[in-house]
Design an enzyme around this catalytic site. Sequence first.
Site, PDB file in Angstrom:
ATOM      1  N   ASN A 108      11.682  91.803  11.805  1.00  0.00           N
ATOM      2  CA  ASN A 108      11.368  90.378  11.696  1.00  0.00           C
ATOM      3  C   ASN A 108      12.355  89.505  12.458  1.00  0.00           C
ATOM      4  O   ASN A 108      11.989  88.427  12.933  1.00  0.00           O
ATOM      5  CB  ASN A 108      11.347  89.961  10.221  1.00  0.00           C
ATOM      6  CG  ASN A 108      10.137  90.493   9.491  1.00  0.00           C
ATOM      7  OD1 ASN A 108       9.011  90.191   9.844  1.00  0.00           O
ATOM      8  ND2 ASN A 108      10.369  91.310   8.472  1.00  0.00           N
ATOM      9  N   ALA A 128       6.779  99.742   8.030  1.00  0.00           N
ATOM     10  CA  ALA A 128       7.049 100.926   8.855  1.00  0.00           C
ATOM     11  C   ALA A 128       8.522 101.298   8.838  1.00  0.00           C
ATOM     12  O   ALA A 128       8.875 102.481   8.795  1.00  0.00           O
ATOM     13  CB  ALA A 128       6.589 100.664  10.286  1.00  0.00           C
ATOM     14  N   ASP A 129       9.400 100.308   8.867  1.00  0.00           N
ATOM     15  CA  ASP A 129      10.833 100.601   8.891  1.00  0.00           C
ATOM     16  C   ASP A 129      11.266 101.329   7.628  1.00  0.00           C
ATOM     17  O   ASP A 129      12.108 102.235   7.680  1.00  0.00           O
ATOM     18  CB  ASP A 129      11.642  99.319   9.090  1.00  0.00           C
ATOM     19  CG  ASP A 129      11.302  98.229   8.077  1.00  0.00           C
ATOM     20  OD1 ASP A 129      10.244  98.308   7.409  1.00  0.00           O
ATOM     21  OD2 ASP A 129      12.094  97.265   7.967  1.00  0.00           O
ATOM     22  N   THR A 161      35.308  74.157  -0.528  1.00  0.00           N
ATOM     23  CA  THR A 161      33.867  74.371  -0.417  1.00  0.00           C
ATOM     24  C   THR A 161      33.522  75.637   0.352  1.00  0.00           C
ATOM     25  O   THR A 161      32.671  76.433  -0.078  1.00  0.00           O
ATOM     26  CB  THR A 161      33.193  73.156   0.258  1.00  0.00           C
ATOM     27  OG1 THR A 161      33.420  72.004  -0.541  1.00  0.00           O
ATOM     28  CG2 THR A 161      31.701  73.371   0.420  1.00  0.00           C
TER      29      THR A 161
END
Length: 263
Positions: A9, A111-112, A190
Amino acid sequence: MLLAVDAGNTNVVFALVTPDTREIVGRWRIATDPRRTADEYAVWLSQLFSLEGFSRDAVEAVIIATVVPRALHNLQVLASKYFHTEALIAGRAPVEWGLALDVDEPQNLGADRAVNTIAAHALYPGDLIVIDFGTATTFDVSDYTGAYKGGIIAPGINLSLDALVSAAAKLPRIAIEAPQGRVSVIGRNTVDQMNIGIYWGYIAMIEGLVTRMKREIGRPVKVIATGGLATLFEQHTDAFDAIEPDLTIQGLAIMWDRAHITG
């Protein structure tokens, strides 16, 4: 040589593999874009081949695994037009999975994940959990016979970070890093707090899910990690028994080998 293509992806990975030894001698990645043409792939690959001393003529076969159906056609054209061979597609004849898919919807298995299971079973005996750190983080279970039994899909670490940053206007975009030196889970600014939340939150998820999966399996289990970010977590968890960065490429080479021998 074999050109193994893993179209995910986020990235498409191309790897040159020597068929006899399954050694990966070249590896390149490019951002996944279903609109990318075979000609564009060819120009990009030809330049990289040349830089590392390879010739397109050395490629004798191509095998592809993809979870992006729209990207497949152009990769097939790349194989036929520029490498003069018909690409084999993982999961289709003559390179069927060759393992039992013991799940409710076997046709929907990526598939992976099937290819990773094939490679892991070839490398390690017994029951296995394969964790693949990609766009999603997947946990896949196979038993000692090599049968795929199911798994878990969780948001990938970069996907989680992107969602956090896009939804909170004041939070900066940060690079995910493994903690160095003294380890604290109480951040004093932060950026540190975000890094702790993402990194240690992910470690906690990995360890918690693996513990629950092992308890459910009820037999000794090896945990194999793969994917680009697997090594990021290695030094701060003992959840992994082994890391195999190229598990999908190894699986494609195994599948091509089987088809080549039986064909």
